[in-house]
Design an enzyme around this catalytic site. Structure first.
Site, PDB file in Angstrom:
ATOM      1  N   SER A 266      20.504  18.495  15.504  1.00 41.97           N
ATOM      2  CA  SER A 266      21.446  19.421  16.136  1.00 41.97           C
ATOM      3  C   SER A 266      22.758  19.580  15.233  1.00 41.97           C
ATOM      4  O   SER A 266      23.192  18.485  14.417  1.00 41.97           O
ATOM      5  CB  SER A 266      21.912  19.168  17.585  1.00 41.97           C
ATOM      6  OG  SER A 266      22.549  18.123  17.526  1.00 41.97           O
ATOM      7  N   LYS A 267      23.533  20.579  15.405  1.00 43.29           N
ATOM      8  CA  LYS A 267      24.807  20.744  14.741  1.00 43.29           C
ATOM      9  C   LYS A 267      25.761  19.773  15.171  1.00 43.29           C
ATOM     10  O   LYS A 267      26.355  18.790  14.348  1.00 43.29           O
ATOM     11  CB  LYS A 267      25.580  21.910  15.571  1.00 43.29           C
ATOM     12  CG  LYS A 267      26.488  22.789  14.658  1.00 43.29           C
ATOM     13  CD  LYS A 267      26.605  24.007  15.128  1.00 43.29           C
ATOM     14  CE  LYS A 267      27.753  23.858  16.186  1.00 43.29           C
ATOM     15  NZ  LYS A 267      28.395  25.097  16.857  1.00 43.29           N
ATOM     16  N   ARG A 268      25.606  19.139  16.409  1.00 52.04           N
ATOM     17  CA  ARG A 268      26.348  17.928  17.235  1.00 52.04           C
ATOM     18  C   ARG A 268      25.926  16.521  16.125  1.00 52.04           C
ATOM     19  O   ARG A 268      26.814  15.821  15.930  1.00 52.04           O
ATOM     20  CB  ARG A 268      26.049  17.692  18.481  1.00 52.04           C
ATOM     21  CG  ARG A 268      27.266  17.640  19.456  1.00 52.04           C
ATOM     22  CD  ARG A 268      27.023  17.754  20.879  1.00 52.04           C
ATOM     23  NE  ARG A 268      26.283  19.031  21.149  1.00 52.04           N
ATOM     24  CZ  ARG A 268      25.252  18.929  21.836  1.00 52.04           C
ATOM     25  NH1 ARG A 268      24.722  17.983  22.305  1.00 52.04           N
ATOM     26  NH2 ARG A 268      24.752  20.340  22.002  1.00 52.04           N
ATOM     27  N   TYR A 278      24.030  23.227   8.324  1.00 54.03           N
ATOM     28  CA  TYR A 278      24.025  24.507   8.168  1.00 54.03           C
ATOM     29  C   TYR A 278      23.872  24.661   6.554  1.00 54.03           C
ATOM     30  O   TYR A 278      24.486  23.870   5.665  1.00 54.03           O
ATOM     31  CB  TYR A 278      25.454  25.389   8.581  1.00 54.03           C
ATOM     32  CG  TYR A 278      25.232  25.655  10.031  1.00 54.03           C
ATOM     33  CD1 TYR A 278      24.201  25.153  10.726  1.00 54.03           C
ATOM     34  CD2 TYR A 278      26.237  26.270  10.600  1.00 54.03           C
ATOM     35  CE1 TYR A 278      24.408  25.608  12.268  1.00 54.03           C
ATOM     36  CE2 TYR A 278      26.200  26.522  12.098  1.00 54.03           C
ATOM     37  CZ  TYR A 278      25.275  26.119  12.807  1.00 54.03           C
ATOM     38  OH  TYR A 278      25.365  26.492  14.052  1.00 54.03           O
ATOM     39  N   ASP A 289      35.190  27.600  15.974  1.00 50.96           N
ATOM     40  CA  ASP A 289      34.332  26.202  15.750  1.00 50.96           C
ATOM     41  C   ASP A 289      33.908  26.354  14.138  1.00 50.96           C
ATOM     42  O   ASP A 289      33.195  27.144  13.782  1.00 50.96           O
ATOM     43  CB  ASP A 289      33.192  26.311  16.683  1.00 50.96           C
ATOM     44  CG  ASP A 289      32.422  24.850  16.735  1.00 50.96           C
ATOM     45  OD1 ASP A 289      32.985  24.014  16.466  1.00 50.96           O
ATOM     46  OD2 ASP A 289      31.187  24.995  17.389  1.00 50.96           O
TER      47      ASP A 289
END
Ligand code: GLU
Length: 511
Positions: A266-268, A278, A289
């Site tokens: 995840s992005k987290r 990304y 964000d």
């Protein structure tokens, strides 16, 4: 099931809702490789039917990412093609006929339930065995729809403009089966599939209807997408069966998830462990964000593609480094693994390092130049600059490392890691460097050998091991414990810079 004739046509069908996750790029890559291998076409279709999730700039961003990766589509909203429009919002009217066709054939129905009705249904039918009741073959009989209301009521509601959606009528007690190129035979019990909305109250189709209609109209032969879509596939299979016939359906491949330290990457995870997730930097226009991208982090597109190709696939020989052409020849969807692929940032950096090493400075120059210019360094002599890049190239893991690895060739270091030499510093060393400066000043021939020879001769004269003097010399010229051979550095920065850096450092060391 595969259409036996015709050109291979694949698609990437993102919703323009934000940044492009590396899993998305891997989906593009596998589609692209398959298309190119079979002399086929790769289509970019923008699935923007959910207007509430529309994000300004996201479509252009996706296009820019594909361009950077070298995965440009043959047909897309930007460049057009024979099967356009390629934005689903511009195809709105096309879907209506198919929804009507389904209603007339008894495979779909109008549903007039309000938000409150749906809430009530969820609350009334909630049990411990069924904590989240669905609108399905069992509960649809208890709701306000064209299966429970009279034909007159339905007609009146529609005439009076009562908001409605169109839902698929999933048959009870059936097994829905299809063959996936990776998962092989996949089966679902229709009783656990809900009556998904096909057409929304605003007249827009949902993804489920649009994806099937568009894959058909755009003559898609193979649909490869992330495994998260596997649970939606029974609805898609039914729609294919009802609308176009299963013999028309593309071949499916649901690609394994990319896993992070704890479950799906995840992005987290990226933010927590300091790695990009990304393809390119992305700032959400509303929330502001920010998410870091592989491009800006300093990855080469070739390396990024290479590492993504191996996240879920290998050619069976143990080969790890692949050019795009090699991937096109060697890729096969049947060799894609079923289980999740673990993303390892250290390994990702290894790929980039290998790619930097195998690229020429000439190839890397445009990107390196941008990195230096962004830091306001003017490249005066291109040949000299390139020679220096050649010298540090193999030490760079990320493209951004070129700056740190080479900036001291152009300007004196601002900070010196004096702590690395202070504990063993003494007057004898000060004396050595003072004399060495004087000797360098007198040196007629400025080359690596002459700089090194005078250093070593003087060290012997002063009875100090050259090894004890080389680290201080490096810190003086570079600022830290890194860089190529120290006499090479002195040679490149020139006589006066070498002398002045040694003198500046002596002041600091003797404070
Ligand atoms: N619009 C879907 C997405 O955002 C496409 C899934 C598919 O390829 O069918 O990923």
């Amino acid at each position: 099931m595969q259409k036996s004739t015709g050109k291979v046509r694949v698609r990437f069908a993102p919703s323009p809702t934000g940044g492009l996750h590396l899993g998305g790029v891997r989906t593009v890559l596998y589609n692209y490789l398959f298309a190119k291998k079979h002399d086929g076409e790769f289509i970019l279709r923008i699935e923007d039917t959910d207007q509430t999730r529309f994000v300004e700039g996201a479509e252009q961003y996706i296009y820019d990412c594909l361009k950077w990766c070298g995965l440009e589509p043959d047909e897309s909203p930007m460049q057009g093609g024979a099967f356009g429009p390629y934005r689903q919002s511009e195809r709105k009217l096309m879907y209506h006929d198919y929804a009507l066709q389904l209603i007339h054939a008894g495979h779909a129905y109008y549903a007039f339930d309000t938000h409150e009705d749906l809430e009530k249904m969820r609350a009334d039918f909630k049990t411990t065995e069924n904590p989240s009741p669905q609108y399905d073959s069992n509960l649809r009989t208890k709701m306000k729809n064209s299966l429970t209301l009279s034909a007159e009521e339905v007609e009146r509601n529609i005439k009076e403009g009562v908001p409605y959606v169109v839902r698929i009528k999933v048959p009870a007690n059936e097994t829905i089966t299809f063959t996936d190129l990776i998962h092989h035979e996949v089966s679902f019990d229709s009783n656990v599939v809900d009556d998904k909305v096909l057409l929304k109250a605003d007249g827009m189709p949902t993804y489920h209807l649009a994806v099937v209609v568009d894959d058909y109209l755009m003559k898609i032969t193979h649909a490869f997408r992330g495994e998260e879509w596997l649970s939606s596939s029974p609805v898609h299979i039914l729609l294919w069966k009802y609308l176009f016939g299963l013999d028309q359906m593309p071949q499916w491949a649901h690609l394994p998830l990319i896993l992070g330290p704890s479950g799906k990457l995840s992005k987290r995870d990226g933010a927590k462990f300091g790695f990009p997730v990304y393809a390119m930097n992305w700032t959400d226009p509303k929330t502001k964000d920010f998410t870091e991208g592989f491009k800006e982090k300093g990855f080469l597109p070739g390396a990024f593609i290479n590492l993504l190709a191996l996240l879920g696939w290998n050619d069976g020989t143990g080969q790890e480094l692949f050019s795009m052409d090699e991937l096109i020849t060697q890729f096969s969807i049947e060799r894609v693994h079923k289980s999740g692929a673990k993303f390892d940032y250290e390994k990702a950096k290894w790929f980039n390092h290998e790619w930097i090493k195998k690229s020429t400075v000439e190839e890397l120059f445009p990107d390196i130049k941008k990195i230096f210019e962004a830091k306001e360094v003017v490249i005066e002599e291109e040949t000299h600059f390139k020679n220096i890049m050649e010298l540090v190239k193999d030490r760079c893991t990320l493209m951004t490392d070129f700056y740190e690895q080479a900036i001291y060739f152009f300007k004196a270091p601002e900070v010196l890691d004096t702590e690395a030499v202070k504990p063993k510093w003494n007057e004898a060393k000060t004396d050595f460097f003072e004399t060495y400066c004087a000797q360098l000043h007198e040196l007629n021939v400025w080359n690596v050998a002459s700089i090194e020879d005078s250093f070593k001769t003087l060290a012997t004269e002063k009875n100090i091991k050259p090894g004890e003097l080389q680290l201080p010399m490096r810190i003086m010229l570079v600022g830290g414990k890194f860089g190529p051979a120290v006499f090479e550095i002195a040679h490149k920065i020139g006589k006066s810079a070498t002398i002045s850096r040694i003198k500046t450092a002596l002041v600091q060391l003797n404070k």
